[in-house]
Design a protein around this motif. Structure first.
Motif, PDB file in Angstrom:
ATOM      1  N   ASN A  48       1.646   6.698  -6.930  1.00  0.00           N
ATOM      2  CA  ASN A  48       0.650   7.642  -7.427  1.00  0.00           C
ATOM      3  C   ASN A  48       1.028   9.081  -7.136  1.00  0.00           C
ATOM      4  O   ASN A  48       0.845   9.966  -7.958  1.00  0.00           O
ATOM      5  CB  ASN A  48      -0.716   7.324  -6.818  1.00  0.00           C
ATOM      6  CG  ASN A  48      -1.354   6.159  -7.522  1.00  0.00           C
ATOM      7  OD1 ASN A  48      -1.440   6.149  -8.749  1.00  0.00           O
ATOM      8  ND2 ASN A  48      -1.768   5.159  -6.774  1.00  0.00           N
ATOM      9  N   GLN A  49       1.560   9.258  -5.956  1.00  0.00           N
ATOM     10  CA  GLN A  49       1.970  10.607  -5.576  1.00  0.00           C
ATOM     11  C   GLN A  49       3.066  11.124  -6.496  1.00  0.00           C
ATOM     12  O   GLN A  49       3.038  12.271  -6.919  1.00  0.00           O
ATOM     13  CB  GLN A  49       2.474  10.581  -4.139  1.00  0.00           C
ATOM     14  CG  GLN A  49       2.111  11.824  -3.374  1.00  0.00           C
ATOM     15  CD  GLN A  49       2.384  11.609  -1.898  1.00  0.00           C
ATOM     16  OE1 GLN A  49       2.612  10.483  -1.457  1.00  0.00           O
ATOM     17  NE2 GLN A  49       2.373  12.660  -1.134  1.00  0.00           N
ATOM     18  N   ALA A  80       0.825   4.171  -2.822  1.00  0.00           N
ATOM     19  CA  ALA A  80       0.608   5.589  -2.532  1.00  0.00           C
ATOM     20  C   ALA A  80       1.755   6.433  -3.088  1.00  0.00           C
ATOM     21  O   ALA A  80       1.538   7.457  -3.731  1.00  0.00           O
ATOM     22  CB  ALA A  80       0.488   5.791  -1.020  1.00  0.00           C
ATOM     23  N   ARG A  81       2.952   5.944  -2.873  1.00  0.00           N
ATOM     24  CA  ARG A  81       4.118   6.709  -3.345  1.00  0.00           C
ATOM     25  C   ARG A  81       4.154   6.783  -4.868  1.00  0.00           C
ATOM     26  O   ARG A  81       4.497   7.806  -5.451  1.00  0.00           O
ATOM     27  CB  ARG A  81       5.403   6.059  -2.828  1.00  0.00           C
ATOM     28  CG  ARG A  81       5.685   6.393  -1.377  1.00  0.00           C
ATOM     29  CD  ARG A  81       6.857   5.616  -0.848  1.00  0.00           C
ATOM     30  NE  ARG A  81       8.110   6.000  -1.468  1.00  0.00           N
ATOM     31  CZ  ARG A  81       9.250   5.300  -1.312  1.00  0.00           C
ATOM     32  NH1 ARG A  81       9.265   4.229  -0.564  1.00  0.00           N
ATOM     33  NH2 ARG A  81      10.352   5.701  -1.899  1.00  0.00           N
ATOM     34  N   GLU A  95       0.825  -1.212   0.000  1.00  0.00           N
ATOM     35  CA  GLU A  95       0.000   0.000   0.000  1.00  0.00           C
ATOM     36  C   GLU A  95       0.852   1.252   0.000  1.00  0.00           C
ATOM     37  O   GLU A  95       0.558   2.211  -0.706  1.00  0.00           O
ATOM     38  CB  GLU A  95      -0.909   0.009   1.230  1.00  0.00           C
ATOM     39  CG  GLU A  95      -2.295  -0.530   0.948  1.00  0.00           C
ATOM     40  CD  GLU A  95      -3.065  -0.786   2.235  1.00  0.00           C
ATOM     41  OE1 GLU A  95      -2.988   0.071   3.141  1.00  0.00           O
ATOM     42  OE2 GLU A  95      -3.710  -1.851   2.325  1.00  0.00           O
TER      43      GLU A  95
END
Lengths: 438, 79
Positions: free
Chosen positions: A295-296, A292-293, A288
């Motif tokens: 996408n960021q 997140a990273r 996860e």
């Protein structure tokens, strides 16, 4: 030393009690934690439960006492002639002035002592060969340990199929990351031939192939139970393994040679299982986090590009262009304002006019100068007028001169009776003779 | 799945992609490509995580102690 100093300084005789007490202080202080080996003799287990004996070697003997509490823990039956190692302290029995060992632990010399020696010998041999490296803190570990893969998918376990170790490990593994294959190579972990079986298994799993990591171990037990893991064939097989090896022998306090040649020492088999098989939730969290990273990072990047594009479109390009145009405009207008280029005739006219103006101004200045000079001249003339003696004479004065010398007489004393003087008036001259001076 | 990639390798690759993207050192086109690859790896890892393929086996050996294969390990009831 303390005693001697005391005697020489004070020069006073000690009592026997004082001497024995002093000796007791020195001995108990110096020998309060000793380990000594020797042969048991005069062995006596008193009805009180205390154990009395002597400990001797070829040349010397010392008394030994083991009180009830301590000797109850003995793992063997002591007897005269037995070689033992005792641990304890030296004490002095003040009443009789005798010193003795107060033992708190005793073992057979050819039991643990010998095993410990063998352990140290093999360890030091492997250190000398470079298989084991002594750490700066005094501990030992494999000279060049390899990293243990974080997510091994095929794990080889070398242990007893019926022992506590395999149970513990499988319990932990079953609760965790499911995508693993565990292959057990069942071996004897203690007793005759155990070391060879373990060593063979390490080699066998290496040649069978496909393993990411091997766990070699067993559950807790006495030093004799764990001994196979202190034997040279096991040590060499583990060191030679191409697949990284985790040792997991006994409890946390047990250290074996296998621990020193494995890539990683797990304090217990359970700990080894926890090390190699991650918790499913932990892995999910790692994934996860990466999601997140990822996408960021991408949205950060697209944002950056969007900003750059919009800057170029609105501000950047337009402003840059505008500025360039502005600069050229200014240059052009300043060129336009330059009349040398735009209206040369007009400039010449202007210069001419300026020249005329200068001429006029010069003339004016000259005239002014001349006027000044003229006035100065008039003033000077009028002053000269005032100095003219005739002007004075016109006001009724006259001038007297010596008729002969022509000198103006300013003082009556310059004259004497009978001198002839000339009197000059504003109009006309008269000659007179002096009749008297005063 | 045609390419058999290990979970650990997939995760390492994914982490590298994330780091590269975070550094912003690659261009937009390349970033998009890496992102796509990252998503693929993530999916792969997730699938592997969810796969209930745990196998406990025991090595079978011949008389000479040579490994012959594996079979299912039946947990002994007592130790």
């Amino acid at each position: 030393m303390l005693l001697l100093t005391h005697m020489t300084e004070i020069q006073k005789a000690l009592t026997v009690t004082e001497l024995n007490r002093g000796i007791k202080d020195v001995l108990t202080d110096e020998f309060d934690d000793i380990k000594v080996g020797g042969e048991l003799s005069n062995f006596l287990l008193h009805s009180s439960g205390h154990l009395y004996a002597s400990l001797k070697d070829e040349n010397s003997v010392i008394k030994l006492v083991m009180f009830k509490g301590a000797n109850l823990k003995l793992k063997f039956k002591p007897a005269n002639g037995m070689n033992v190692v005792v641990h304890g302290r030296v004490d002095v029995y003040e009443k009789s002035g005798q010193y003795q060992i107060i033992a708190d632990y005793m073992e057979e010399a050819d039991g643990r002592g010998i095993l410990q020696k063998k352990f140290e010998e093999l360890r030091d041999k492997l250190v000398a060969e470079g298989l084991i490296a002594k750490q700066s803190n005094g501990t030992h570990r494999k000279a060049n340990p390899r990293p243990i893969p974080s997510y091994p998918e095929k794990i080889g376990i070398i242990t007893s199929p019926t022992g506590a170790a395999i149970q513990d490990m499988l319990n932990i593994i079953s609760r965790r990351f499911s995508n693993v294959t565990v292959v057990l190579d069942p071996v004897k972990v203690q007793g005759e031939g155990a070391a060879e079986e373990i060593a063979d298994a390490v080699a066998r799993l290496n040649s069978f192939g496909g393993f990411d990591v091997l766990i070699v171990g067993r559950g807790g037990g006495s030093i004799e139970d764990l001994w196979a893991f202190n034997e040279e064939p096991v040590a060499r097989a583990i060191y030679a393994s191409k697949v990284p090896v985790i040792s997991a022998v006994g409890h946390e306090i047990d250290f074996t040679i296998a621990d020193f040649v494995a890539d990683l020492r797990a304090p217990t088999p359970s700990a080894a299982a926890e090390l190699v098989v991650k918790d499913k939730n932990d892995i999910a969290a790692v994934l996860e986090g990466n999601w997140a990273r990822l996408n960021q990072a991408l949205s950060g990047m697209t944002e950056k590009y969007r900003e750059r594009l919009s800057w170029l479109g609105k501000t950047g390009l337009a402003a840059a262009l505008k500025k360039t145009v502005e600069v050229y405009k200014e240059r052009i207008s300043s060129l336009r304002k330059n009349r040398v280029l735009s209206r040369p005739a007009e400039l010449i006219d202007e210069l001419r006019q300026e020249l005329d103006d200068l001429e006029q101004r010069e003339e004016k200045a000259y005239r002014h100068f001349m006027e000044l000079k003229r006035r100065e001249l008039i003033l000077a003339a009028s002053r000269l007028e005032g100095l003219n003696p005739l002007k004075i004479l016109e006001r009724g004065y006259s001038v007297t001169l010596n008729k002969l010398s022509g000198v103006i007489i300013k003082n009556a004393e310059d004259l004497k009776k009978g001198d002839t003087v000339e009197l000059r008036f504003a109009k006309g001259i008269a000659v007179a003779e002096i009749t008297e001076t005063k | 799945m045609p390419e058999e990639i290990k979970f650990e390798d997939a995760l390492k690759k994914l982490e590298k992609i994330v780091e590269t993207l975070e550094s912003g050192d690659v261009g937009l086109d390349e970033s998009l490509k890496r992102y796509e690859e990252g998503v693929k790896l993530l999916r792969l890892c997730t699938v592997k995580l969810e796969e209930a393929e745990k196998k406990i086996e025991v090595l079978t050996k011949d008389k000479n102690g040579k490994a012959t294969g594996t079979k299912e390990f039946n947990k002994p009831d007592s130790k």
